[in-house]
Design an enzyme around this catalytic site. Sequence first.
Site, PDB file in Angstrom:
ATOM      1  N   ASP A   1       2.195   1.735   3.375  1.00 37.30           N
ATOM      2  CA  ASP A   1       3.162   0.738   3.871  1.00 37.30           C
ATOM      3  C   ASP A   1       4.567   1.263   3.580  1.00 37.30           C
ATOM      4  OD1 ASP A   1       1.391  -1.311   4.723  1.00 37.30           O
ATOM      5  OD2 ASP A   1       1.163  -2.024   2.665  1.00 37.30           O
TER       6      ASP A   1
ATOM      7  N   HIS B   1       0.864  -1.171   0.000  1.00 36.24           N
ATOM      8  CA  HIS B   1       0.000   0.000   0.000  1.00 36.24           C
ATOM      9  C   HIS B   1       0.903   1.224   0.000  1.00 36.24           C
ATOM     10  CE1 HIS B   1      -2.778  -2.929   2.176  1.00 36.24           C
ATOM     11  NE2 HIS B   1      -3.377  -2.642   1.047  1.00 36.24           N
TER      12      HIS B   1
HETATM   13  C1  GLO Z   1      -9.238  -7.068   0.800  1.00 37.85           C
HETATM   14  C2  GLO Z   1      -8.250  -7.009  -0.281  1.00 37.85           C
HETATM   15  C3  GLO Z   1      -6.990  -6.296   0.143  1.00 37.85           C
HETATM   16  C4  GLO Z   1      -6.185  -5.885  -1.054  1.00 37.85           C
HETATM   17  C5  GLO Z   1      -4.997  -5.038  -0.700  1.00 37.85           C
HETATM   18  C6  GLO Z   1      -4.207  -4.619  -1.919  1.00 37.85           C
HETATM   19  O1  GLO Z   1     -10.204  -7.776   0.766  1.00 37.85           O
HETATM   20  O2  GLO Z   1      -7.997  -8.277  -0.757  1.00 37.85           O
HETATM   21  O3  GLO Z   1      -6.234  -7.109   0.994  1.00 37.85           O
HETATM   22  O4  GLO Z   1      -5.755  -7.001  -1.747  1.00 37.85           O
HETATM   23  O5  GLO Z   1      -5.437  -3.935  -0.018  1.00 37.85           O
HETATM   24  O6  GLO Z   1      -4.983  -3.875  -2.770  1.00 37.85           O
END
Ligand code: GLO
Length: 343
Positions: free
Chosen positions: A56, A53
Amino acid sequence: MAGTKNRTYRFTFGPWNISTGADPFGPAVRKEVAFAAKIREYKKLGFDGVQMHDDDVVEADLDPSATERGAAKVKKILDSEGLFCEFIAPRLWEHPKTIDGGYTSNGPAERKYALDRSRRAIDIARVMGCRDLVLWLAREGTYIREAKDPITSVGRIVDAVNAFLEYDRHIRILGEMKPNEPMDQAYLPTPGHFMGLCYRTAEPSRVGVLIESAHSILAGLDPSDDMAYTLWHDKLWSVHLNDQNGLKYDQDKVFGSVDLRRAFNTVWVLERGGYDGCIGLDVKAMRTTRAADQTKHLANSRAMFLRLLELVRSVDDARVEAFRAERDYEGLEMYILEHLLGG
Ligand code: GLO
Ligand code: MG
């Protein structure tokens, strides 16, 4: 597909996949692991890259030069571990300004925040040396149908994608669709919905999808068929493999842990379809997991993928074709079941 049998896959996960175990009904049960310590786990677990993210990498809402400095630092940490960054995803669902959605919020100031923050995420991606921006449109939906104008909302999502394509001439936009949670109903609930929208953007060749197994299952669809559909369009650019026990909250279970055959079919489609993106594993440790075991779900998911890959590669294609030609699907089913059972 011929010639793919020697292909090696690259594995990735995100730092959020090593978590404290907090859930909506209870607090953390494990201590937060420091970012640098998480990064040190990747290679040990057999992983090659990191999904991130924006926040992150670097705290949200810093000015451009602080953002760039912070990202450069993290890039160095990844480089020193021999890891690459697969994508950046703007985390638009946690900020007070995005409480009612980002791109589809009813408030103009909130929509502007979402766009600006996503453009900053693109700046971060540039510094991190990656070309993919993932949009999990977590809050782009409603709790009640009357809350927002649904037609306007679809247009706003297209406008947002176009704004990012224009902002950076190299970035690719990947939609990660999920039908519900946190919202009651998402505006673009499935990969198919996002695919329809891809072709209406300013540059369709730079817009594609990331498909997560659990999200397809939550929509009542088969992940391998969703993946096949987008592979045909050359638009499957990333995956989040995991598993899901029926229609309930998003579980992010170990890949193959609920339905081995469904996982086998997923690997079958990826392998035979010549999928060349990363194998991302968006999995969560069970809340009961002790700190010492908090990365097992990642290693296990990777191991499951590789075991299933062996099984996919050792399927006798001639036998499958013979069963198909005879329309003997009972025979084909038993052949697959015995293959899965090692027989
Ligand atoms: C939630 C999502 C989340 C995304 C992450 C990357 O249900 O799967 O984990 O994959 O934020 O975009
Ligand atoms: Mg995901």
